[in-house]
Design an enzyme around this catalytic site. Structure first.
Site, short mmCIF file in Angstrom:
data_model
loop_
_atom_site.label_atom_id
_atom_site.label_comp_id
_atom_site.label_asym_id
_atom_site.label_seq_id
_atom_site.Cartn_x
_atom_site.Cartn_y
_atom_site.Cartn_z
CB SER A 51 44.05 7.56 1.02
OG SER A 51 43.16 7.50 -0.27
CD GLU B 26 47.61 11.02 6.75
OE1 GLU B 26 48.25 12.00 6.16
OE2 GLU B 26 47.24 10.10 6.11
CG HIS C 94 45.10 7.00 5.33
ND1 HIS C 94 46.30 7.91 4.79
CD2 HIS C 94 44.95 5.96 4.30
CE1 HIS C 94 46.53 7.31 3.53
NE2 HIS C 94 45.96 6.18 3.37
CG ASN D 290 47.73 9.89 -0.34
OD1 ASN D 290 48.74 8.72 -0.38
ND2 ASN D 290 46.56 9.38 -0.02
#
Length: 847
Positions: A559, A592, A580, A631
């Site tokens: 991540s 992702e 991800h 993130n």
């Protein structure tokens, strides 16, 4: 002057939904509008140049009469363009093409948008006597769908006419069942090999709910044909097909299904009636289904003018009547007629698309017309794919165009029987558009490295989408445990009614687990999901690189760790990518995709195709950067929430409650406890190392980690879940360690959190990490950003970019560098520029 030929320059369809399945809430007019929009988008034409819109539909909804017109207007076709709906039962979608062709030959038009649509799941029940009142006696609620499938001139449902054909031509039950199984096998092959993916446009279904001022909801993506059996080689399923009861010879089949209880011999007796003879079953008939399709037809001259390569030429057509009681024979009479008009013979046709209304009639037509097996429905037929009646003619034509392009053959013939006793037929010739080279690697077998929560979740997802998956663990005991976890989750889904037992059993058969690395040497894709530690991941991939075949793609589910660094442990950085998945993978719609500077375009295309078309996910493409995109955007929001606790007197309860009022699915502190405060603190540190002082982590997160308060997994974080531990309340810690906190309105505090995310989004745009659209899509699908707000950048634009910039500057003065505005935001405000194009009002004259 001889008119030039009419060409088809583009065609798309929705995936076909099962009865009561993924499209049950999507109205037929909207499904067609989606297809119209996609055809216009792919061709790039101005919809104002369209001369006419023609679409097929049978079960026209009362709220969208002349559905072709309604769908065209929804799709942005100007109001001066006329539209007409045609209804010719199963042939309606093809009839729209015929009508366009005839209008062109008559000189009435040059560019026609055509299609077909049906949502059989939404056909209503009818109370026919209600309008003028019902006095005494019982009245019947009529099933509009069932009634529509009955021929009113002979009072026989379509399945009964199939029985008539089977009896007349001595078609055995076994032949019909074998034909049905073969249809599923061919369709499964085509789906697995990605044959349908370029035809299909995704349907996004957004559901929201208001509770007071609080709006919540989510979106689902429908992009895969739903009726195809995921494992047609499963002998249990095959035997079930062979054992299904016949039903259409039952003389009471159309009577109301409400057996009256009888009291007999001290028992309550409920009696129902079924046929004990016949050969036509639900297994060897096409399923009721939902879907839509659209094509753009124009003259050769117009195609050249718009620089559009023809996919196909419309060559010839025919329609003919036949005995209603044997309506399935229609193609036997329609095909010779169309071949004679075209000057062709059966042997000249390269591919046949014969609609499989029922196996019985399809077998008869194939035998009587002399169609070879290798030319018939090579990507499966309606028994496997479904038959959304008004759309099927258009769907088969699109399928035939793609088959001709794939095989580089010349002629395809599309034909079907038509309810009411007719046959319809259309011949197309392959156009000049060359088959595009498919450089996308087919991914059929997957290895998941690590059988923890994330690894098992990815394996569960992959298996439910019909792909073989192997979980690789370090020791046999862990492998057995991970396999049991996947099986338990499948069983739980069956118990909750979320998954049919046969689908669960199929998925179980596709999942294996091993501690022997040699068992994954032949996979197409490796997805690593081990502990989030750079050195551990590099060690894992170094070992995999020595064993797994060299053309396999490697993906890491990290991540936030560097893709380039992890890939450096392998000899294949060009075939290395970040994939991800979000937790839990089975329900979270986003993947992702993170490319390093070395990731090849082919690898990105293959990963995107697999995530989107095989797993049904929404994908976003991200250039590698610390913490990637999602993130990176989430951290300023969460970090500021933690800062609010140490700088102000706001409480976790107040902030979480306000976030929920703002339509976030959960508050920031509930989310941090769920994710793990230790993990969040590590991501925050990655951001600090990557972006400097402006990304300085809030000290409270690290402090809680020092105290062993990791969140839900440790029983305490911002909230205390395990009351037996006698832990100090967070308020006491804050009061002791941060005594100089200032009062602040919760709305103002939450605004600070939102501003941090928006400013980071602009910084990502500055660095070309992703596009504005993907920033918002990623936040909506990856972190639950409120759907009603459409994403942080849409929210910022609605708030006013000048207001956003002003607030950031104010908070920069009050709180420091973490609110320093993006230069791109400053430029947008200075130039009075919008992030997204505003929709312009159509000022064209209405005809």
């Amino acid at each position: 002057m001889v008119k030039q030929r009419m060409v088809i320059v583009e065609g798309v369809r929705t995936a076909i939904g099962s009865f009561g399945g993924g499209l049950k809430d999507a109205p037929a007019d909207m499904l067609l509008a989606i297809c119209f929009q996609e055809v216009i988008k792919r061709t790039g034409i101005d919809p104002a140049v369209i001369d006419e819109v023609i679409a097929g539909n049978i079960c026209q909804p009362s709220d969208s009469v002349n559905i072709a017109r309604v769908s065209a207007l929804r799709a942005g076709v100007p109001s001066h363009v006329p539209a007409i709906t045609v209804g010719c039962n199963c042939f309606s979608g093809a009839e729209a093409i015929l009508q366009a062709y005839r209008a062109y030959k008559a000189g009435d038009c040059e560019i026609v948008l055509v299609g077909g649509t049906e949502n059989m799941s939404r056909v209503p029940y009818l109370l026919k006597q209600a309008r003028f009142g019902q006095k005494l006696q019982h009245h019947v609620v009529t099933d509009g769908l069932w009634e529509g499938l009955v021929d009113p001139t002979i009072n026989q449902i379509m399945g009964r006419t199939a029985e008539n054909v089977a009896r007349k031509w001595n078609i055995s039950r076994r032949d019909q069942d074998d034909f049905a199984v073969a249809s599923h096998k061919k369709a499964k092959y085509a789906k697995t090999e990605g044959k349908f993916k370029s035809q299909i446009v995704s349907v996004v279904i957004k559901k929201t709910m208001s509770v007071g001022d609080n709006i919540s909801g989510g979106e689902s993506i429908f992009a895969e044909d739903e009726c195809i059996n995921p494992d047609p080689d499963d002998q249990k399923w095959v035997q079930r097909v062979y054992s299904l009861p016949a039903m259409f010879l039952n003389e009471h089949v159309s009577e109301p299904k409400n057996p009256k209880p009888v009291f007999k011999d001290g028992k309550v007796v409920l009696h129902d009636s079924y046929a004990n003879e016949g050969t036509v079953t639900s297994g060897n008939s096409c399923p009721m289904s939902d879907g839509a399709a659209a094509l753009l037809l124009m003259s050769e001259e117009k195609a050249k003018e718009f620089n559009l390569e023809p996919m196909a030429y419309v060559l010839s057509y025919s329609r003919i009547g036949c005995d209603q009681e044997y309506m399935g024979e229609g193609p036997i009479y329609a095909v010779p007629k169309v071949l004679e008009k075209a000057g062709l013979k059966v042997g000249d046709i390269d591919l046949f698309e014969l609609n499989e209304a029922f196996a019985a009639q399809a077998i008869v037509c194939q035998r009587q017309l002399g169609i070879p097996d290798e030319k018939l429905n090579i990507w499966g037929g309606a028994i496997a794919l479904g038959h959304p009646v008004g759309a099927t003619g258009a769907i088969l034509t699109i399928k035939a165009m793609h088959m001709l392009e794939e095989a580089q053959k010349r002629y395809a013939l599309i034909t079907m029987c038509v309810g009411g006793g007719q046959g319809g037929c259309l011949i197309i010739e392959r156009g000049s558009r060359n088959k595009k080279e498919n450089k996308t690697k087919a991914i059929n077998k997957i290895a998941v490295i690590g059988g923890g929560a994330m690894g098992c979740g990815i394996a569960l997802l992959v298996s439910q989408h019909g792909r073989q998956v192997v979980i690789k663990e370090v020791i046999p005991e862990f492998a057995e445990k991970s396999l049991k976890t996947v099986h338990d989750k499948l069983n739980a889904a069956v118990a909750r009614g979320k998954l049919m037992s046969d689908r669960a059993n199929t998925a179980k058969g596709l999942v294996t687990a091993t501690a022997d690395i040699s068992e994954i040497r032949d996979v197409d894709l490796v997805i690593e999901a081990v502990f989030e530690n750079l050195e551990v991941k590099k060690k894992v991939f170094a070992e995999l690189d020595r064993v797994v075949r060299p053309d396999a793609i490697f993906a890491t589910n990290t991540s936030s760790l560097s893709i380039t660094e992890i890939a450096s442990a392998t000899t294949r950085p060009e075939r290395f990518i970040g994939m991800h998945f979000f937790n839990p993978p089975i329900t979270m719609p986003l993947v992702e995709l993170i490319s390093s500077n070395m990731t090849s375009r082919e690898t990105l295309a293959a990963a995107d195709d697999f995530a989107k078309n095989s797993l049904g996910k929404v994908t976003i493409h991200v250039k590698e950067c610390p913490a990637f995109l999602i993130n990176r955007l989430l951290m300023p929001y969460l970090n500021e929430a933690a800062y609010l606790l140490t700088e102000t007197t706001l409480t976790v309860e107040e902030i979480d409650a306000y976030a929920r009022q703002f339509s976030w699915p959960m508050g920031p502190f509930v989310l941090l406890d769920y994710l793990g405060i230790d993990i969040a603190a590590e991501v925050a540190e990655i951001c600090r190392r990557g972006y400097g002082k402006r990304a300085k982590p809030a000290p409270l997160m690290r402090r809680l980690v020092e105290l062993g308060r990791f969140g839900d997994k440790s029983g305490a974080g911002f909230y205390i879940k395990d009351k037996t531990k006698g832990l100090e309340p967070l308020s006491a810690i804050l009061g002791r360690e941060y005594p100089n906190r200032m009062p602040l309105n919760v709305a103002e505090g939450f605004h600070r959190m939102m501003l941090g995310m928006v400013n980071e989004a602009f910084l990502c745009l500055e660095e070309n990490i992703s596009s504005p659209e993907e920033v918002d899509i990623g936040c909506l699908y990856g972190i639950g950003f409120p759907m009603a707000l459409e994403g942080p950048l849409h929210w910022a634009e609605k708030e006013g970019l000048a207001n956003i910039l002003g607030d950031l500057k104010r908070f920069e003065q009050e709180c420091g560098e973490r609110f320093k505005p993006s230069r791109l935001l400053e430029r947008y405000v200075a130039e009075n520029k919008n992030i997204f194009k505003k929709k312009e009002t159509d000022e064209r004259e209405e005809w």
